[in-house]
Design a protein around this motif. Structure first.
Motif, PDB file in Angstrom:
ATOM      1  N   ASP A   1      -3.006  -1.524  -9.139  1.00  0.00           N
ATOM      2  CA  ASP A   1      -4.154  -0.635  -9.129  1.00  0.00           C
ATOM      3  C   ASP A   1      -3.935   0.476 -10.156  1.00  0.00           C
ATOM      4  OD1 ASP A   1      -6.540   0.428  -8.336  1.00  0.00           O
ATOM      5  OD2 ASP A   1      -5.804   1.246  -6.439  1.00  0.00           O
ATOM      6  N   ASP A   2      -5.018   1.128 -10.584  1.00  0.00           N
ATOM      7  CA  ASP A   2      -4.842   2.269 -11.484  1.00  0.00           C
ATOM      8  C   ASP A   2      -4.260   3.456 -10.711  1.00  0.00           C
ATOM      9  OD1 ASP A   2      -6.981   3.113  -9.989  1.00  0.00           O
ATOM     10  OD2 ASP A   2      -8.377   3.288 -11.644  1.00  0.00           O
ATOM     11  N   TYR A   3      -3.586   4.339 -11.433  1.00  0.00           N
ATOM     12  CA  TYR A   3      -2.983   5.501 -10.797  1.00  0.00           C
ATOM     13  C   TYR A   3      -2.801   6.614 -11.826  1.00  0.00           C
ATOM     14  CZ  TYR A   3       1.339   3.324 -12.651  1.00  0.00           C
ATOM     15  OH  TYR A   3       2.287   2.741 -13.450  1.00  0.00           O
ATOM     16  N   PHE A   4      -2.593   7.815 -11.324  1.00  0.00           N
ATOM     17  CA  PHE A   4      -2.421   8.981 -12.190  1.00  0.00           C
ATOM     18  C   PHE A   4      -0.935   9.211 -12.417  1.00  0.00           C
ATOM     19  CE2 PHE A   4      -2.071  13.610 -12.961  1.00  0.00           C
ATOM     20  CZ  PHE A   4      -2.897  13.708 -14.073  1.00  0.00           C
TER      21      PHE A   4
ATOM     22  N   VAL B   1      -3.147   5.698 -15.698  1.00  0.00           N
ATOM     23  CA  VAL B   1      -2.635   4.379 -16.048  1.00  0.00           C
ATOM     24  C   VAL B   1      -3.633   3.364 -15.492  1.00  0.00           C
ATOM     25  CG1 VAL B   1      -0.778   2.713 -15.742  1.00  0.00           C
ATOM     26  CG2 VAL B   1      -0.237   5.148 -16.005  1.00  0.00           C
ATOM     27  N   PRO B   2      -4.353   2.646 -16.337  1.00  0.00           N
ATOM     28  CA  PRO B   2      -5.386   1.715 -15.846  1.00  0.00           C
ATOM     29  C   PRO B   2      -4.769   0.553 -15.062  1.00  0.00           C
ATOM     30  CG  PRO B   2      -5.665   2.196 -18.189  1.00  0.00           C
ATOM     31  CD  PRO B   2      -4.316   2.697 -17.804  1.00  0.00           C
ATOM     32  N   GLU B   3      -5.589  -0.072 -14.232  1.00  0.00           N
ATOM     33  CA  GLU B   3      -5.121  -1.251 -13.496  1.00  0.00           C
ATOM     34  C   GLU B   3      -4.774  -2.357 -14.483  1.00  0.00           C
ATOM     35  OE1 GLU B   3      -8.735  -4.127 -12.280  1.00  0.00           O
ATOM     36  OE2 GLU B   3      -8.605  -2.297 -11.062  1.00  0.00           O
ATOM     37  N   PHE B   4      -3.865  -3.234 -14.065  1.00  0.00           N
ATOM     38  CA  PHE B   4      -3.510  -4.351 -14.945  1.00  0.00           C
ATOM     39  C   PHE B   4      -3.145  -5.575 -14.118  1.00  0.00           C
ATOM     40  CE2 PHE B   4       0.358  -1.769 -14.393  1.00  0.00           C
ATOM     41  CZ  PHE B   4       1.281  -2.700 -13.961  1.00  0.00           C
TER      42      PHE B   4
ATOM     43  N   PRO C   1       0.965   3.207  -7.960  1.00  0.00           N
ATOM     44  CA  PRO C   1      -0.358   2.669  -7.599  1.00  0.00           C
ATOM     45  C   PRO C   1      -0.530   2.593  -6.092  1.00  0.00           C
ATOM     46  CG  PRO C   1       1.095   0.919  -8.357  1.00  0.00           C
ATOM     47  CD  PRO C   1       1.809   2.203  -8.629  1.00  0.00           C
ATOM     48  N   GLU C   2      -1.763   2.804  -5.646  1.00  0.00           N
ATOM     49  CA  GLU C   2      -2.043   2.729  -4.218  1.00  0.00           C
ATOM     50  C   GLU C   2      -1.991   1.294  -3.716  1.00  0.00           C
ATOM     51  OE1 GLU C   2      -5.799   3.959  -1.377  1.00  0.00           O
ATOM     52  OE2 GLU C   2      -5.140   5.382  -2.918  1.00  0.00           O
ATOM     53  N   HIS C   3      -2.413   0.366  -4.566  1.00  0.00           N
ATOM     54  CA  HIS C   3      -2.455  -1.041  -4.162  1.00  0.00           C
ATOM     55  C   HIS C   3      -1.700  -1.894  -5.184  1.00  0.00           C
ATOM     56  CE1 HIS C   3      -5.573   0.006  -1.247  1.00  0.00           C
ATOM     57  NE2 HIS C   3      -6.185   0.672  -2.227  1.00  0.00           N
ATOM     58  N   LYS C   4      -0.850  -2.782  -4.691  1.00  0.00           N
ATOM     59  CA  LYS C   4      -0.158  -3.758  -5.536  1.00  0.00           C
ATOM     60  C   LYS C   4      -0.220  -5.113  -4.843  1.00  0.00           C
ATOM     61  CE  LYS C   4       3.918  -1.816  -5.716  1.00  0.00           C
ATOM     62  NZ  LYS C   4       3.811  -0.475  -5.115  1.00  0.00           N
ATOM     63  N   PHE C   5      -0.383  -6.162  -5.633  1.00  0.00           N
ATOM     64  CA  PHE C   5      -0.356  -7.523  -5.107  1.00  0.00           C
ATOM     65  C   PHE C   5       0.489  -8.380  -6.030  1.00  0.00           C
ATOM     66  CE2 PHE C   5      -2.019 -11.890  -5.105  1.00  0.00           C
ATOM     67  CZ  PHE C   5      -1.739 -12.229  -3.783  1.00  0.00           C
ATOM     68  N   LYS C   6       1.327  -9.214  -5.429  1.00  0.00           N
ATOM     69  CA  LYS C   6       2.189 -10.104  -6.205  1.00  0.00           C
ATOM     70  C   LYS C   6       2.163 -11.491  -5.579  1.00  0.00           C
ATOM     71  CE  LYS C   6       5.254  -6.188  -7.142  1.00  0.00           C
ATOM     72  NZ  LYS C   6       6.640  -5.630  -7.073  1.00  0.00           N
TER      73      LYS C   6
ATOM     74  N   PHE D   1       0.864  -1.186   0.000  1.00  0.00           N
ATOM     75  CA  PHE D   1       0.000   0.000   0.000  1.00  0.00           C
ATOM     76  C   PHE D   1       0.901   1.235   0.000  1.00  0.00           C
ATOM     77  CE2 PHE D   1      -1.906   3.420   2.548  1.00  0.00           C
ATOM     78  CZ  PHE D   1      -3.058   3.673   1.814  1.00  0.00           C
ATOM     79  N   THR D   2       0.629   2.172  -0.916  1.00  0.00           N
ATOM     80  CA  THR D   2       1.425   3.394  -1.025  1.00  0.00           C
ATOM     81  C   THR D   2       0.492   4.569  -1.252  1.00  0.00           C
ATOM     82  OG1 THR D   2       3.099   2.054  -2.155  1.00  0.00           O
ATOM     83  CG2 THR D   2       3.446   4.419  -2.133  1.00  0.00           C
ATOM     84  N   LYS D   3       0.682   5.641  -0.491  1.00  0.00           N
ATOM     85  CA  LYS D   3      -0.237   6.775  -0.568  1.00  0.00           C
ATOM     86  C   LYS D   3       0.533   8.087  -0.465  1.00  0.00           C
ATOM     87  CE  LYS D   3      -4.567   8.441  -0.389  1.00  0.00           C
ATOM     88  NZ  LYS D   3      -5.577   8.220  -1.435  1.00  0.00           N
ATOM     89  N   GLN D   4       0.105   9.051  -1.263  1.00  0.00           N
ATOM     90  CA  GLN D   4       0.655  10.400  -1.193  1.00  0.00           C
ATOM     91  C   GLN D   4      -0.320  11.315  -0.457  1.00  0.00           C
ATOM     92  OE1 GLN D   4       2.498  13.645  -4.314  1.00  0.00           O
ATOM     93  NE2 GLN D   4       0.589  12.656  -4.881  1.00  0.00           N
TER      94      GLN D   4
END
Length: 912
Positions: A844-847, A857-860, A817-822, A797-800
């Motif tokens: 997650d998508d992000y600007f 940038v859409p989620e992928f 992205p705010e959310h990433k899963f691997k 989780f990453t937030k500005q």
């Protein structure tokens, strides 16, 4: 360099050398050899790695008795006592976990990942061999908390904890202690001219600020890549991968990646190695025709500016250009541009080689002198302010190093040459201008539109049809792609470094670096004490195509020194506390010095649980571009804010009244309006909305970082958790401002110039007085399931925390992205000599915001997989795999090509 050698000779003369040689074997519980295991003398950096048969030889300066430690990813760490010279040891490692592996980067001294005072991620030989990615560098994106932004097939940018662009000056990349950033650009260009896979020993990554030990550029994180020493890893190894890349825009194209390593220990005192790598493929084509500036805009719009269309950046207000004729619309009109696909061949290529000579004059091998040379050349796409075709770019490095068990001193030079690289945006602009000047093109457009209006519009054309007709006339005779005229204009442009007529990217910059470290642990039992320092000198030489160095090289320097004290406290039989304190002082010749302290605590409970906490301050100096750039990027002129840079850049403009006006870069900082307020004036016509910008010149950025973490074992489950909070002060970023040709913004006399479109946009480098904070957390889990299957996963989780509404002209470039899963799933021995691995990633998508453009940038979701078969008798591995197997194309940054799929088969011979 003379100073470094003097210090080294002093160390040599002051040291008494002993000699102890140890041999042995590292095996698992089933007596199977473990290749690539790390064997080190406890409490030192002296060590070696086991060979393919698990055997090792270690010669050190310590006198017995002392302890030796063996470790390998996936196994426990074991220690044995050495009591005599020439003793033979057999280490039996039980199945363990990644937490048992030893790292060096976190504290500049060997320690288990489990006990590291800060978060650290690692790729060892086992992970490199089993990665589902096409190569080890791509495999970094499977690490917890790591972002890899794809610029092109051969240029990927690694980052952690936010604030990333492809010009990622916040993240540092070291190869055997050498900074891999390019002198011209001031940031790493991925692995384009980096390491050959068969020579990689280990990769370690520290997320977050590391300024306290590694200096100003280690602000967002640092990547360490270590190669194999020829004394420890002899022989010939090689690999080849063949396959295809598949993308809707570019089709299916062949892909080749090959390399070899040759290393030999000629005597106990001299060894040498050489590596060579070659990669050839077709880049991900960028073909977006989406309008950058207008939501839903198309090529039919009068002021169209396509994302991957170049030449349409040139625009003007046609009413103002007509002299204010009332029947000419008060609108911006842009020239017709060229698609990126006709301005590049998308050739992705990398050729690199390195060599090293190693000399150990003392028979106990505690002292080593070495020379290492590296050179690489390649073709790629780089996206900065514009899109650049990097063709024949060359970077070379040369290093002299002396190291001992207790110290090292090294000096190296990094130099680059731009080759045949060029700016694709200005290529499109200047092909247009080679055919017809901007004045003539807009004149033809206006005259055609005026003719329709003055004739009474007998055909009853709509406004859109009038504009279409005007553009058609203005474009009559335009150079078409494929024509001789187009090709001739293209070649003239890419070979001309004058951006008013050409687009050649020219550079031959370099920097010189020296650093050293001394560890006093052998002199005192009180604590592990280290001191060190570094010095760097820059020589910028772009011939005026990037920097304001038309009249000669720009030179400047910076230096720093640091100390660290680390001490273990045994609180009781089940509890141990490790305290680490460090501080570093850095000074650039342009700014006051800055001290970066760090304090960390690590509490180990019952050997299975470790709780860590750290607090530190970090900083980063403005980069060479922040200070000295002077580049017309089309929509704005980039102007660095070093004091002597502002007047070194100058340019003459023609106003709407036909008069000439000369501006220097200083006007961007002392006579400018905010870009958003100028746009508001255009929309409202009210001069009261104008806001004075006049940004301050740039100064160092600071961060205060707090991190908490936990590592532990719960039966077979390994847990690694971390959370952090960063608070930034004087955040460095770009701010776009508008400077009038005449008048003053302070007394309002410049309003007329803005109303007449007599102004120039500048992108300035400054610091924000706004609060910029970020925070986040990562959780990693790994275990064994169904017997011997490896299962791992991580969430980040990453937030500005930034008030965008109050600071509309300030870009933080968070781009994360705010959310990433691997997740990964595999088995190295599904059956005899056969293994597989599958890796899944979700973003997650992000600007995305950067000087080239902003957008979502859409989620992928991606799935990579590989299968491998080992042939032990030939020391050979056959591997087949694919990336992005779902075929759903995606991108990680606004403006780049969509990432397709890759399929390959590889053969590796004699690589541990």
């Amino acid at each position: 360099m003379r100073t470094i050698l003097s210090i080294v000779l002093l160390f040599i003369c002051a040291t008494t050398f002993a000699q102890t040689t140890i041999t042995g074997t590292v095996i698992d519980n089933n007596s199977i050899p473990i290749p690539g295991a790390n064997i080190i003398v406890t409490g030192t950096s002296s060590g070696n790695v086991s060979d393919f048969d698990g055997k090792f030889t270690l010669t050190v300066s310590e006198n017995p008795p002392f302890t030796v430690q063996a470790s390998s990813i996936g196994y426990s760490t074991e220690t044995m006592e050495v009591t005599t010279n020439n003793q033979e040891l057999t280490f039996v490692l039980s199945e363990g976990s990644i937490l048992d592996e030893v790292v060096i980067s976190a504290s500049r001294t060997p320690e288990r990942i489990f006990e590291s005072p800060v978060t650290v991620e690692r790729l060892g030989l086992k992970e490199i061999k089993n990665t589902a990615s096409a190569d080890f560098y791509d495999g970094l994106e499977n690490l917890k908390g790591v972002d890899v932004n794809t610029n092109s097939l051969t240029f990927k940018s690694v980052n952690t904890r936010g604030f990333a662009t492809f010009a990622n000056t916040r993240f540092m990349q070291l190869v055997d202690g050498m900074d891999n950033s390019t002198p011209a650009l001031n940031f790493p260009i991925g692995n384009l001219v980096g390491m050959i896979e068969t020579d990689v020993l280990s990769v370690e990554l520290l997320p977050g600020a590391s300024s306290a030990l590694y200096g100003a550029n280690a602000f967002n994180g640092i990547l360490f890549m270590r190669s194999k020493n020829p004394f420890d890893h002899e022989g010939i190894s090689a690999f080849i991968k063949r396959g295809i890349t598949s993308q809707e825009a570019a089709g299916d194209n062949s892909y080749t990646d090959l390399g070899f390593r040759m290393a030999h220990k000629f005597t106990d005192k001299f060894a040498a190695k050489v590596n060579f790598g070659y990669l050839k493929g077709t880049d991900w084509a960028a073909t977006s025709e989406v309008d950058k500036t207008t939501l839903g805009g198309t090529r039919a719009d009068t002021n169209y500016d396509g994302i991957n269309v170049y030449g349409d950046e040139v625009s003007t207000n046609i009413r103002a250009a007509s002299g204010g004729l009332g029947f000419i619309p008060d609108v911006e009109v842009s020239r017709t541009g060229y698609n990126e696909s006709v301005l590049t061949n998308y050739n992705a290529e990398s050729i690199k080689a390195d060599w090293g000579f190693y000399y150990r004059p003392i028979t106990d091998n505690s002292l080593e002198l070495s020379y290492v040379g590296k050179i690489g050349s390649g073709n790629t796409i780089y996206q900065g302010t514009n899109r650049y075709n990097i063709a024949g770019f060359t970077q070379q490095q040369h290093k002299l190093e002396v190291k001992h068990d207790n110290f090292f001193a090294r000096g190296y030079v990094v130099a680059d040459k731009a080759g045949d690289s060029y700016d694709m945006v200005f290529t499109g602009i200047n092909i247009n201008r080679a055919w017809k000047s901007d004045e003539d093109w807009f004149g033809d457009y206006i005259n055609t539109y005026a003719g329709i209006e003055l004739s009474g519009n007998p055909q009853g054309l709509t406004d859109q049809q009038k504009h279409d007709a005007a553009r058609a006339v203005a474009d009559t005779g335009r150079f078409l792609p494929g024509s001789e005229e187009f090709e001739s204009a293209f070649q003239r442009s890419i070979n001309d470094p004058d951006l008013s007529t050409g687009s050649k990217f020219q550079d031959a910059s370099k920097y010189y670096h020296a650093d050293g470290n001394y560890n006093f642990s052998h002199l005192t039992d009180f604590a592990d004490i280290q001191v060190g320092g570094s010095y760097r000198s820059y020589n910028l030489n772009s011939g005026g195509t990037i920097y304001t160095d038309n009249d000669g090289e720009i030179k400047y320097s910076e230096y720093g020194f640091y100390t660290q004290i680390q001490k273990d406290f045994e609180l009781n039989n089940d509890m141990e506390l490790k305290v680490t304190g460090s501080a570093r002082y850095d000074k650039s010749e342009f700014f006051d010095g800055f001290v970066s302290p760090r304090l960390s605590l690590g509490l180990t409970l019952n050997r299975d649980h470790n709780i860590r906490a750290s607090a530190q301050t970090g900083f980063r100096n403005p980069t060479t571009q922040d200070l000295f750039i002077g580049l017309d990027a089309g929509r704005a002129i980039l102007i660095g804010s070093a004091p002597d840079n502002l007047d070194r850049y100058s340019r003459t403009f023609t106003g709407s009244d036909g008069n000439s006006y000369t501006q220097t870069g200083a006007v961007a900082y002392n006579n400018s309006y905010t870009s958003s307020s100028v746009q508001a004036l255009a929309e409202t016509g009210n001069p009261a909305v104008l806001e004075i910008a006049n940004p301050d010149i740039v100064k160092p950025e600071r961060v205060t970082s707090v991190e908490l973490g936990y590592r532990g074992k719960f039966n077979k489950i390994i847990v690694d958790f971390s959370t952090y909070y960063n608070k930034y002060q004087d955040f460095i970023s770009a701010e776009v401002v508008v400077s009038p040709y005449y008048g003053s913004v302070n007394d309002g006399s410049a309003v007329a110039a803005i109303a007449n479109s007599d102004f120039q946009a500048y992108s300035t480098y400054t610091n924000s007085d706004a609060d910029v904070n970020s925070y986040g957390a990562s959780l990693g889990l790994s275990t064994k399931v169904f017997g011997d299957f490896d299962l791992g996963g991580s969430y980040t989780f990453t937030k500005q925390d930034f008030d965008r509404a109050s600071n509309p002209d300030f870009m933080t470039n968070f781009n994360t992205p705010e959310h990433k899963f691997k997740a990964t799933f595999g088995n190295t021995d599904l059956f005899e000599n056969f293994g597989f691995n599958v890796a899944y990633r979700f973003s997650d998508d992000y600007f995305w915001e950067a000087t080239f453009g902003n957008g979502i940038v859409p989620e992928f979701h991606t799935v990579d997989a590989q299968i491998n078969y080992r042939i032990p008798s030939l020391k050979t591995v056959i591997k087949a795999g694919g990336t992005n197997l779902t075929g759903q194309e995606y991108f990680t940054a606004f403006g780049t090509g969509f990432i397709g799929s890759m399929y390959y088969v590889g053969l590796t011979i004699n690589n541990l």
